[in-house]
Design a protein around this motif. Structure first.
Motif, PDB file in Angstrom:
ATOM      1  N   LEU A  22       0.824  -1.206   0.000  1.00 56.12           N
ATOM      2  CA  LEU A  22       0.000   0.000   0.000  1.00 56.12           C
ATOM      3  C   LEU A  22       0.858   1.255   0.000  1.00 56.12           C
ATOM      4  CD1 LEU A  22      -2.804   1.288   0.179  1.00 56.12           C
ATOM      5  CD2 LEU A  22      -2.646   1.092   2.670  1.00 56.12           C
ATOM      6  N   VAL A  23       1.844   1.312   0.902  1.00 53.59           N
ATOM      7  CA  VAL A  23       2.721   2.481   0.969  1.00 53.59           C
ATOM      8  C   VAL A  23       3.542   2.614  -0.307  1.00 53.59           C
ATOM      9  CG1 VAL A  23       4.669   3.518   2.206  1.00 53.59           C
ATOM     10  CG2 VAL A  23       2.819   2.434   3.484  1.00 53.59           C
ATOM     11  N   THR A  24       4.037   1.491  -0.830  1.00 56.15           N
ATOM     12  CA  THR A  24       4.846   1.520  -2.051  1.00 56.15           C
ATOM     13  C   THR A  24       4.025   1.986  -3.243  1.00 56.15           C
ATOM     14  OG1 THR A  24       6.182  -0.313  -1.190  1.00 56.15           O
ATOM     15  CG2 THR A  24       6.344   0.159  -3.539  1.00 56.15           C
ATOM     16  N   SER A  25       2.799   1.486  -3.367  1.00 52.97           N
ATOM     17  CA  SER A  25       1.939   1.870  -4.496  1.00 52.97           C
ATOM     18  C   SER A  25       1.603   3.352  -4.452  1.00 52.97           C
ATOM     19  CB  SER A  25       0.653   1.039  -4.478  1.00 52.97           C
ATOM     20  OG  SER A  25       0.946  -0.339  -4.573  1.00 52.97           O
ATOM     21  N   LEU A  26       1.304   3.860  -3.278  1.00 50.08           N
ATOM     22  CA  LEU A  26       0.989   5.285  -3.154  1.00 50.08           C
ATOM     23  C   LEU A  26       2.200   6.147  -3.474  1.00 50.08           C
ATOM     24  CD1 LEU A  26      -1.200   5.272   0.094  1.00 50.08           C
ATOM     25  CD2 LEU A  26      -1.980   5.619  -2.254  1.00 50.08           C
ATOM     26  N   PHE A  27       3.379   5.705  -3.044  1.00 51.50           N
ATOM     27  CA  PHE A  27       4.584   6.493  -3.309  1.00 51.50           C
ATOM     28  C   PHE A  27       4.926   6.495  -4.798  1.00 51.50           C
ATOM     29  CE2 PHE A  27       9.199   7.083  -3.599  1.00 51.50           C
ATOM     30  CZ  PHE A  27       9.332   8.265  -2.893  1.00 51.50           C
ATOM     31  N   VAL A  33       2.362   9.715   1.444  1.00 51.35           N
ATOM     32  CA  VAL A  33       1.643   9.769   2.724  1.00 51.35           C
ATOM     33  C   VAL A  33       2.609   9.744   3.903  1.00 51.35           C
ATOM     34  CG1 VAL A  33      -0.432   8.687   1.795  1.00 51.35           C
ATOM     35  CG2 VAL A  33       1.399   7.252   2.723  1.00 51.35           C
ATOM     36  N   THR A  34       3.905   9.700   3.615  1.00 55.32           N
ATOM     37  CA  THR A  34       4.912   9.632   4.683  1.00 55.32           C
ATOM     38  C   THR A  34       5.465  11.003   5.049  1.00 55.32           C
ATOM     39  OG1 THR A  34       6.751   9.321   3.127  1.00 55.32           O
ATOM     40  CG2 THR A  34       5.558   7.351   3.849  1.00 55.32           C
ATOM     41  N   PHE A  35       4.961  12.056   4.387  1.00 57.59           N
ATOM     42  CA  PHE A  35       5.394  13.428   4.666  1.00 57.59           C
ATOM     43  C   PHE A  35       6.911  13.579   4.542  1.00 57.59           C
ATOM     44  CE2 PHE A  35       1.500  12.668   7.097  1.00 57.59           C
ATOM     45  CZ  PHE A  35       0.678  13.660   6.572  1.00 57.59           C
ATOM     46  N   GLY A  36       7.455  13.006   3.491  1.00 61.62           N
ATOM     47  CA  GLY A  36       8.879  13.136   3.216  1.00 61.62           C
ATOM     48  C   GLY A  36       9.753  12.110   3.899  1.00 61.62           C
ATOM     49  N   GLY A  37       9.159  11.179   4.619  1.00 65.93           N
ATOM     50  CA  GLY A  37       9.956  10.180   5.327  1.00 65.93           C
ATOM     51  C   GLY A  37      10.722   9.261   4.395  1.00 65.93           C
ATOM     52  N   ILE A  38      10.084   8.841   3.313  1.00 61.79           N
ATOM     53  CA  ILE A  38      10.754   7.952   2.359  1.00 61.79           C
ATOM     54  C   ILE A  38      11.883   8.683   1.641  1.00 61.79           C
ATOM     55  CG2 ILE A  38      10.422   6.624   0.234  1.00 61.79           C
ATOM     56  CD1 ILE A  38       7.676   5.869   1.189  1.00 61.79           C
ATOM     57  N   HIS A  39      11.669   9.950   1.319  1.00 62.55           N
ATOM     58  CA  HIS A  39      12.731  10.725   0.664  1.00 62.55           C
ATOM     59  C   HIS A  39      13.949  10.862   1.580  1.00 62.55           C
ATOM     60  CE1 HIS A  39      10.503  11.747  -2.916  1.00 62.55           C
ATOM     61  NE2 HIS A  39       9.484  12.198  -2.197  1.00 62.55           N
ATOM     62  N   GLN A  56      14.248   3.420  -4.092  1.00 61.47           N
ATOM     63  CA  GLN A  56      12.884   3.768  -3.692  1.00 61.47           C
ATOM     64  C   GLN A  56      12.166   2.579  -3.059  1.00 61.47           C
ATOM     65  OE1 GLN A  56      10.841   5.362  -7.092  1.00 61.47           O
ATOM     66  NE2 GLN A  56      11.907   7.338  -7.010  1.00 61.47           N
ATOM     67  N   LEU A  57      12.328   1.405  -3.669  1.00 60.25           N
ATOM     68  CA  LEU A  57      11.685   0.212  -3.117  1.00 60.25           C
ATOM     69  C   LEU A  57      12.228  -0.121  -1.730  1.00 60.25           C
ATOM     70  CD1 LEU A  57      11.433  -2.188  -6.211  1.00 60.25           C
ATOM     71  CD2 LEU A  57       9.614  -0.847  -5.139  1.00 60.25           C
ATOM     72  N   SER A  64       7.762   1.227   5.670  1.00 59.08           N
ATOM     73  CA  SER A  64       6.543   0.455   5.940  1.00 59.08           C
ATOM     74  C   SER A  64       6.741  -0.468   7.132  1.00 59.08           C
ATOM     75  CB  SER A  64       6.153  -0.358   4.706  1.00 59.08           C
ATOM     76  OG  SER A  64       5.941   0.479   3.593  1.00 59.08           O
ATOM     77  N   PHE A  65       7.908  -1.098   7.208  1.00 58.81           N
ATOM     78  CA  PHE A  65       8.178  -2.003   8.326  1.00 58.81           C
ATOM     79  C   PHE A  65       8.231  -1.237   9.646  1.00 58.81           C
ATOM     80  CE2 PHE A  65      11.059  -4.332  11.142  1.00 58.81           C
ATOM     81  CZ  PHE A  65      10.440  -5.577  11.154  1.00 58.81           C
ATOM     82  N   CYS A  66       8.893  -0.085   9.654  1.00 55.66           N
ATOM     83  CA  CYS A  66       8.962   0.727  10.875  1.00 55.66           C
ATOM     84  C   CYS A  66       7.576   1.224  11.278  1.00 55.66           C
ATOM     85  CB  CYS A  66       9.909   1.906  10.668  1.00 55.66           C
ATOM     86  SG  CYS A  66      11.639   1.444  10.457  1.00 55.66           S
ATOM     87  N   LEU A  67       6.768   1.605  10.296  1.00 57.03           N
ATOM     88  CA  LEU A  67       5.403   2.041  10.579  1.00 57.03           C
ATOM     89  C   LEU A  67       4.581   0.906  11.168  1.00 57.03           C
ATOM     90  CD1 LEU A  67       3.140   4.175  10.333  1.00 57.03           C
ATOM     91  CD2 LEU A  67       2.732   3.324   8.010  1.00 57.03           C
ATOM     92  N   TRP A  68       4.771  -0.289  10.642  1.00 57.41           N
ATOM     93  CA  TRP A  68       4.050  -1.472  11.132  1.00 57.41           C
ATOM     94  C   TRP A  68       4.434  -1.796  12.570  1.00 57.41           C
ATOM     95  CZ3 TRP A  68       5.850  -6.767  11.726  1.00 57.41           C
ATOM     96  CH2 TRP A  68       4.817  -7.696  11.879  1.00 57.41           C
TER      97      TRP A  68
END
Length: 210
Positions: A22-27, A33-39, A56-57, A64-68
Protein backbone atom coordinates in the motif's frame (compact mmCIF):
# COMPACT_ATOMS: atom_id res chain seq x y z
CA UNK A 1 5.34 -19.77 14.75
CA UNK A 2 3.15 -19.25 17.80
CA UNK A 3 5.85 -17.03 19.30
CA UNK A 4 5.68 -14.79 16.24
CA UNK A 5 1.89 -14.57 16.35
CA UNK A 6 1.94 -13.79 20.08
CA UNK A 7 4.81 -11.32 19.69
CA UNK A 8 2.96 -9.12 17.20
CA UNK A 9 -0.51 -9.42 18.75
CA UNK A 10 -2.99 -7.65 18.38
CA UNK A 11 -1.67 -7.15 14.84
CA UNK A 12 -1.22 -9.98 12.35
CA UNK A 13 1.62 -11.00 10.09
CA UNK A 14 -0.61 -10.61 7.05
CA UNK A 15 -1.06 -6.92 7.86
CA UNK A 16 2.64 -6.38 7.08
CA UNK A 17 2.06 -7.64 3.54
CA UNK A 18 -0.77 -5.13 3.23
CA UNK A 19 1.11 -2.11 4.57
CA UNK A 20 4.21 -2.57 2.37
CA UNK A 21 2.39 -2.77 -1.02
CA UNK A 22 0.00 0.00 0.00
CA UNK A 23 2.72 2.48 0.97
CA UNK A 24 4.85 1.52 -2.05
CA UNK A 25 1.94 1.87 -4.50
CA UNK A 26 0.99 5.28 -3.15
CA UNK A 27 4.58 6.49 -3.31
CA UNK A 28 5.05 5.26 -6.89
CA UNK A 29 1.80 7.05 -7.78
CA UNK A 30 3.35 10.28 -6.42
CA UNK A 31 1.12 10.25 -3.34
CA UNK A 32 3.54 10.64 -0.44
CA UNK A 33 1.64 9.77 2.72
CA UNK A 34 4.91 9.63 4.68
CA UNK A 35 5.39 13.43 4.67
CA UNK A 36 8.88 13.14 3.22
CA UNK A 37 9.96 10.18 5.33
CA UNK A 38 10.75 7.95 2.36
CA UNK A 39 12.73 10.73 0.66
CA UNK A 40 14.84 11.09 3.81
CA UNK A 41 15.55 7.35 3.81
CA UNK A 42 16.61 7.49 0.16
CA UNK A 43 19.51 9.77 1.07
CA UNK A 44 20.87 7.14 3.49
CA UNK A 45 20.30 4.17 1.16
CA UNK A 46 21.40 5.66 -2.15
CA UNK A 47 24.66 4.33 -3.50
CA UNK A 48 26.75 4.35 -6.62
CA UNK A 49 25.77 0.83 -7.66
CA UNK A 50 22.05 1.03 -6.81
CA UNK A 51 19.41 2.01 -9.32
CA UNK A 52 17.06 4.84 -8.27
CA UNK A 53 14.02 2.56 -8.43
CA UNK A 54 15.76 -0.02 -6.22
CA UNK A 55 16.53 2.70 -3.69
CA UNK A 56 12.88 3.77 -3.69
CA UNK A 57 11.68 0.21 -3.12
CA UNK A 58 14.15 -0.29 -0.26
CA UNK A 59 13.11 3.01 1.35
CA UNK A 60 9.43 2.10 1.02
CA UNK A 61 10.06 -1.31 2.59
CA UNK A 62 12.02 0.10 5.54
CA UNK A 63 9.49 2.87 6.18
CA UNK A 64 6.54 0.46 5.94
CA UNK A 65 8.18 -2.00 8.33
CA UNK A 66 8.96 0.73 10.88
CA UNK A 67 5.40 2.04 10.58
CA UNK A 68 4.05 -1.47 11.13
CA UNK A 69 6.20 -2.06 14.23
CA UNK A 70 5.30 1.36 15.66
CA UNK A 71 1.61 0.62 15.19
CA UNK A 72 1.98 -2.72 16.97
CA UNK A 73 3.72 -1.09 19.94
CA UNK A 74 1.07 1.62 20.10
CA UNK A 75 -1.78 -0.91 20.04
CA UNK A 76 -0.04 -3.11 22.60
CA UNK A 77 0.51 -0.28 25.09
CA UNK A 78 -3.02 1.00 24.52
CA UNK A 79 -4.36 -2.46 25.28
CA UNK A 80 -2.14 -2.65 28.37
CA UNK A 81 -3.61 0.62 29.67
CA UNK A 82 -7.14 -0.60 29.00
CA UNK A 83 -6.57 -3.88 30.82
CA UNK A 84 -5.62 -1.97 33.97
CA UNK A 85 -9.27 -1.03 34.37
CA UNK A 86 -10.97 -3.25 36.98
CA UNK A 87 -14.34 -1.56 37.30
CA UNK A 88 -16.03 -4.14 35.08
CA UNK A 89 -15.52 -6.83 37.74
CA UNK A 90 -17.96 -5.08 40.05
CA UNK A 91 -20.62 -4.67 37.37
CA UNK A 92 -20.87 -8.13 35.83
CA UNK A 93 -23.93 -9.00 37.92
CA UNK A 94 -25.69 -5.69 37.37
CA UNK A 95 -28.51 -5.39 34.89
CA UNK A 96 -27.11 -2.16 33.50
CA UNK A 97 -23.42 -1.42 33.18
CA UNK A 98 -21.96 2.06 33.45
CA UNK A 99 -21.02 4.17 30.44
CA UNK A 100 -17.35 3.96 31.44
CA UNK A 101 -17.38 0.17 31.37
CA UNK A 102 -19.30 0.14 28.09
CA UNK A 103 -16.71 2.39 26.43
CA UNK A 104 -13.91 0.26 27.88
CA UNK A 105 -15.43 -2.98 26.56
CA UNK A 106 -15.96 -1.42 23.13
CA UNK A 107 -12.33 -0.29 22.89
CA UNK A 108 -10.97 -3.67 24.01
CA UNK A 109 -13.20 -5.50 21.56
CA UNK A 110 -12.17 -3.14 18.76
CA UNK A 111 -8.47 -3.75 19.38
CA UNK A 112 -8.83 -7.54 19.58
CA UNK A 113 -11.70 -8.25 17.17
CA UNK A 114 -9.60 -8.66 14.01
CA UNK A 115 -7.53 -11.51 15.40
CA UNK A 116 -8.59 -14.51 17.43
CA UNK A 117 -6.23 -14.77 20.41
CA UNK A 118 -4.27 -17.93 21.11
CA UNK A 119 -2.33 -19.05 24.17
CA UNK A 120 -0.12 -16.22 25.51
CA UNK A 121 -1.45 -13.72 22.95
CA UNK A 122 -2.10 -11.16 25.69
CA UNK A 123 1.15 -11.86 27.55
CA UNK A 124 2.93 -8.73 26.31
CA UNK A 125 -0.20 -6.61 26.80
CA UNK A 126 -0.88 -7.55 30.41
CA UNK A 127 -0.40 -4.79 33.01
CA UNK A 128 2.72 -5.00 35.12
CA UNK A 129 2.51 -6.55 38.56
CA UNK A 130 2.33 -3.90 41.28
CA UNK A 131 5.48 -3.61 43.37
CA UNK A 132 4.80 -3.15 47.09
CA UNK A 133 7.11 -0.99 49.16
CA UNK A 134 9.80 -2.58 51.28
CA UNK A 135 8.10 -1.38 54.47
CA UNK A 136 4.79 -2.93 53.43
CA UNK A 137 6.50 -6.23 52.59
CA UNK A 138 8.21 -6.36 55.99
CA UNK A 139 4.96 -5.58 57.81
CA UNK A 140 3.14 -8.35 55.99
CA UNK A 141 5.96 -10.78 56.68
CA UNK A 142 5.95 -10.06 60.42
CA UNK A 143 2.18 -10.33 60.49
CA UNK A 144 2.44 -13.75 58.82
CA UNK A 145 5.09 -15.26 61.08
CA UNK A 146 3.81 -13.79 64.36
CA UNK A 147 1.36 -16.66 65.10
CA UNK A 148 4.13 -19.20 64.44
CA UNK A 149 6.69 -17.81 66.90
CA UNK A 150 6.77 -17.21 70.60
CA UNK A 151 7.46 -13.71 71.87
CA UNK A 152 11.21 -14.22 72.26
CA UNK A 153 11.67 -15.55 68.75
CA UNK A 154 9.28 -12.95 67.36
CA UNK A 155 11.31 -10.11 68.88
CA UNK A 156 14.43 -11.65 67.38
CA UNK A 157 12.69 -11.84 64.02
CA UNK A 158 11.67 -8.19 64.30
CA UNK A 159 15.29 -7.22 64.89
CA UNK A 160 16.43 -9.24 61.88
CA UNK A 161 13.68 -7.70 59.78
CA UNK A 162 14.81 -4.22 60.81
CA UNK A 163 18.40 -5.04 59.84
CA UNK A 164 17.26 -6.45 56.52
CA UNK A 165 15.04 -3.44 55.79
CA UNK A 166 17.84 -0.97 56.45
CA UNK A 167 20.55 -3.07 54.83
CA UNK A 168 20.48 -5.43 51.90
CA UNK A 169 16.71 -5.04 51.56
CA UNK A 170 17.16 -1.62 49.96
CA UNK A 171 19.40 -3.11 47.29
CA UNK A 172 16.89 -5.89 46.61
CA UNK A 173 14.02 -3.40 46.44
CA UNK A 174 15.93 -1.24 43.96
CA UNK A 175 16.67 -4.31 41.83
CA UNK A 176 12.99 -5.27 41.79
CA UNK A 177 11.93 -1.70 41.01
CA UNK A 178 14.26 -1.53 38.02
CA UNK A 179 13.20 -4.94 36.76
CA UNK A 180 9.50 -4.10 37.10
CA UNK A 181 9.95 -1.49 34.38
CA UNK A 182 11.03 -3.95 31.68
CA UNK A 183 9.60 -7.29 32.87
CA UNK A 184 5.93 -8.19 33.03
CA UNK A 185 6.67 -10.49 35.97
CA UNK A 186 9.54 -9.19 38.06
CA UNK A 187 9.57 -12.20 40.44
CA UNK A 188 10.57 -14.75 37.78
CA UNK A 189 14.28 -14.60 38.59
CA UNK A 190 14.15 -14.47 42.37
CA UNK A 191 16.27 -17.61 42.58
CA UNK A 192 18.95 -16.00 40.44
CA UNK A 193 18.62 -12.78 42.42
CA UNK A 194 19.09 -14.79 45.61
CA UNK A 195 22.43 -16.06 44.32
CA UNK A 196 23.59 -12.66 43.08
CA UNK A 197 23.15 -10.82 46.36
CA UNK A 198 24.39 -13.73 48.50
CA UNK A 199 21.29 -13.84 50.63
CA UNK A 200 22.07 -17.34 51.89
CA UNK A 201 23.36 -16.02 55.19
CA UNK A 202 20.02 -14.49 56.00
CA UNK A 203 18.20 -17.72 55.25
CA UNK A 204 20.59 -19.61 57.49
CA UNK A 205 19.93 -17.11 60.27
CA UNK A 206 16.18 -17.35 59.76
CA UNK A 207 16.36 -21.12 60.06
CA UNK A 208 17.84 -20.71 63.54
CA UNK A 209 14.71 -18.88 64.66
CA UNK A 210 12.48 -21.90 64.15
Amino acid sequence: MNNIHCGIYPASLSSLFIVIPLVTSLFVANVDVTFGGIHQLEHYISGEYLAPFTVQLAACFIYSFCLWVTTILFLRHTLKLLLKYKGWMYEVHLKKISLKTYIWATLVRTLTAKRRPILYSFQSSLPQLPLPSLEETMERYLHTVHPLLDEERYEKMKQMTYEFQNGIGKKLQLHLWLKSWWASNYINDLRKLHQEVRFIGYYATLDNCW
